[in-house]
Design a protein around this motif. Structure first.
Motif, PDB file in Angstrom:
ATOM      1  N   HIS A 124     -14.583  39.111 -28.729  1.00  0.00           N
ATOM      2  CA  HIS A 124     -14.485  38.898 -27.291  1.00  0.00           C
ATOM      3  C   HIS A 124     -13.970  37.487 -27.036  1.00  0.00           C
ATOM      4  CE1 HIS A 124     -15.627  38.437 -23.043  1.00  0.00           C
ATOM      5  NE2 HIS A 124     -15.616  39.760 -23.000  1.00  0.00           N
ATOM      6  N   SER A 125     -13.207  37.338 -25.962  1.00  0.00           N
ATOM      7  CA  SER A 125     -12.621  36.029 -25.662  1.00  0.00           C
ATOM      8  C   SER A 125     -13.684  34.963 -25.420  1.00  0.00           C
ATOM      9  CB  SER A 125     -11.700  36.133 -24.447  1.00  0.00           C
ATOM     10  OG  SER A 125     -12.431  36.592 -23.310  1.00  0.00           O
ATOM     11  N   GLY A 126     -14.892  35.382 -25.067  1.00  0.00           N
ATOM     12  CA  GLY A 126     -15.966  34.419 -24.845  1.00  0.00           C
ATOM     13  C   GLY A 126     -16.550  33.852 -26.122  1.00  0.00           C
ATOM     14  N   GLY A 127     -16.101  34.331 -27.278  1.00  0.00           N
ATOM     15  CA  GLY A 127     -16.538  33.789 -28.547  1.00  0.00           C
ATOM     16  C   GLY A 127     -17.417  34.724 -29.352  1.00  0.00           C
ATOM     17  N   THR A 152     -24.456  40.439 -29.299  1.00  0.00           N
ATOM     18  CA  THR A 152     -24.421  40.948 -27.927  1.00  0.00           C
ATOM     19  C   THR A 152     -25.758  41.543 -27.500  1.00  0.00           C
ATOM     20  OG1 THR A 152     -23.641  43.138 -28.631  1.00  0.00           O
ATOM     21  CG2 THR A 152     -21.974  41.476 -28.144  1.00  0.00           C
ATOM     22  N   ALA A 198     -22.314  42.290 -22.466  1.00  0.00           N
ATOM     23  CA  ALA A 198     -21.452  41.816 -23.555  1.00  0.00           C
ATOM     24  C   ALA A 198     -21.143  42.944 -24.530  1.00  0.00           C
ATOM     25  CB  ALA A 198     -22.118  40.655 -24.289  1.00  0.00           C
ATOM     26  N   GLY A 358     -11.312  41.072 -23.513  1.00  0.00           N
ATOM     27  CA  GLY A 358     -11.220  39.844 -22.735  1.00  0.00           C
ATOM     28  C   GLY A 358      -9.948  39.058 -22.958  1.00  0.00           C
ATOM     29  N   TYR A 359      -9.004  39.618 -23.703  1.00  0.00           N
ATOM     30  CA  TYR A 359      -7.708  38.965 -23.928  1.00  0.00           C
ATOM     31  C   TYR A 359      -6.620  39.676 -23.128  1.00  0.00           C
ATOM     32  CZ  TYR A 359      -9.770  36.298 -27.760  1.00  0.00           C
ATOM     33  OH  TYR A 359     -10.552  35.448 -28.515  1.00  0.00           O
TER      34      TYR A 359
END
Length: 517
Positions: A124-127, A152, A198, A358-359
């Motif tokens: 996920h783009s949030g890491g 998550t 998430a 998320g990208y």
């Protein structure tokens, strides 16, 4: 799983379910019936294989010049003079695909043309990042292990979940799961469960988009079925294999030789215009260069092709309700495959496949030289990398050039070392021909059998009453379509295998039935 050893499962799950084919003679005696298989993808090739092995005269019609359907490949020349095989992109061959793998074993008994990837990483783009290499494969430890290992899931998230709403996931049975969940979207179902947001994005959205559809428009029953097939219903796990070479060389050219060796007539580059009843029984299959009589037909087409043939054949399958359901089928939104040949290699720790969330529109990234021989040879010769980007469920009104640029920008964000790479060449393949599994759509999908016993339907849009999906649904319904015809002629059918047809724990099954009823 061939004509002589039909009871071999070739998997680790001892609870896998066997589906016996019809009993009868092993081969045709006397005059062999003639079958037209319309469509040379997985479903059509499975049907043709089961029929030809038993001595039936089979003609396969494929409008493209290559076999394989949505897994076909074709040659192209790059700007540097290299000849490469382009395709419609990465496909994962999961270990639960018993019948597809059984088809491939006809020419490769040990499946040496496939190789396993070490993990199925999701980022996920949030890491946050998940993977399945360390997750136990046997339920329920698979679910518990995933929850324990995944970043998550937290203790508070688990206590907030609606266990009652999640019960259908613990005992997925077909067609019961459609009765219970087909009226909901995958997104609504996860909201009812209060699944951690998430994990909702990172895992389930990735899986739902495997159907090339936005989870807000995908039937929750299909999502639940996938959860059963890949996670809670099967002990094969979520790791998968990929072909060592492009699809034609690894899969379809050997199978084509196998089929012609059994007397099948493979007619590529032949689009069927229409089918009409023949005087005295049977049908005429009409193409641009003539017509051929047959005794039975297998429709193994994608949705657009199926609608075209049925729509152009008004006297074929004379049942207004059936024809209306076929004409009402829809396709998923467009998807994009961008393949880039870069003048330098990506970082050595990049995985062969990575699912993303998320990208932007980017759904996954493949580094082909990690596992495909043709790409590896190009990389060794040039010092570059072959990278493939997928975007599923793209807005039909989107600007295609802008979408392609957007995928490249997300690649630069995800793998920063690619920002300075020169693109030696690029290919962008847009398609909009995958089946749509909308909310409430299950009842309108075709079954293998039709109102005409001499006509069967196969493909990943077809409902079969078995827990299968995607490529495995195509292979399974192809064999089932052949079995329906073989049974009419007193011939032995193909034995099939599936993941277990119900939940694995008796207490949870009982609780699910109590709550569901």
């Amino acid at each position: 799983m061939n004509g002589r050893a039909t009871a071999t499962r070739h998997g680790r799950d001892r609870r896998a379910h066997v589906v016996h084919g019809p009993q009868g003679a092993p081969r045709v005696r006397g005059t062999a019936p003639r079958v037209a298989v319309i469509g040379g993808g997985i479903a059509g090739l499975a049907a043709a294989t089961a029929l030809a092995e038993r001595g039936v005269h089979v003609t396969v019609y494929e409008r493209e010049h290559q076999l394989g359907g949505r897994l076909r490949g074709w040659p192209e020349e790059l700007a540097d003079g290299s000849t490469i095989t382009m395709s419609r992109g990465f496909h994962a061959f999961f270990r639960q695909y018993y019948n597809l793998r059984g088809l491939l074993r006809r020419t490769d008994p040990a499946l040496r043309t496939l190789r396993g990837l070490p993990d199925y990483p999701l980022r996920h783009s949030g890491g946050l990042q998940d993977g399945f290499a360390r997750v136990p494969r046997t339920p329920p430890w698979s679910a518990l292990g995933f929850a324990a290992l995944s970043p998550t899931f937290g203790g508070r998230d688990l206590t907030r979940m609606n266990a009652r709403a999640a019960l259908p996931l613990l005992d997925v049975r077909v067609p019961d799961i459609y009765r219970r969940l087909d009226h909901l979207s995958a997104w609504e179902f996860l909201e009812r469960i209060r699944f951690p947001r998430a994990a909702h994005h990172l895992a389930f959205e990735v899986f739902s988009r495997s159907f090339f559809a936005d989870p807000r428009h995908l039937s929750a029953a299909e999502l639940a079925l996938m959860f059963h097939i890949y996670f809670l219903g099967s002990s094969e796990g979520l790791l998968f294999d990929v072909p060592r070479e492009p699809f034609p060389a690894a899969l379809w050219e050997p199978l084509a030789r196998y089929l012609t060796g059994h007397g099948a007539d493979l007619r590529t580059g032949r689009a069927v215009e229409h089918v009409e009843p023949a005087r005295g029984g049977g049908f005429h299959v009409v193409t641009g260069d003539g017509r051929q009589r047959c005794d039975a037909v297998v429709l193994a087409l994608d949705v657009n092709g199926l609608r075209h043939v049925v729509g152009q054949s008004p006297r074929f399958v004379d049942d207004a309700a059936w024809r209306a359901r076929i004409m009402g089928l829809g396709t998923a939104p467009p998807f994009l495959v961008s393949r880039l040949w870069l003048d330098r290699r990506v970082a050595p720790d990049r995985p062969g496949f990575l699912g993303t969330s998320g990208y932007g529109a980017l759904d996954n990234v493949s580094v082909l030289e990690r596992w495909e021989g043709e790409a590896a040879r190009w990389s060794a010769r040039t010092g570059g990398s072959v990278v493939e980007l997928h975007a599923y469920a793209v807005d039909p009104a989107a600007d295609r050039a802008a979408e392609q640029r957007g995928l490249l920008a997300q690649l630069h964000r995800l793998y920063p070392e690619t920002r300075d790479a020169r693109i030696v060449d690029a290919r962008h393949a847009w398609h909009a021909d995958c089946p749509l599994f909308p909310v409430g759509g299950h009842r309108n999908r075709p079954t293998v059998r039709t109102p005409d016993p001499a006509v069967t339907v196969a493909g990943d849009i077809v409902r079969s009453g078995l827990p299968v999906a995607l490529m495995e649904r195509a292979a399974t319904t192809g064999f089932l379509a052949a079995n329906a015809l073989l049974e009419r002629w007193g011939l032995r059918g193909q034995t099939l295998w599936t993941v277990p047809v119900r939940g694995r724990t008796a207490a949870l099954r009982a609780l699910n039935r109590l709550v569901g009823d």
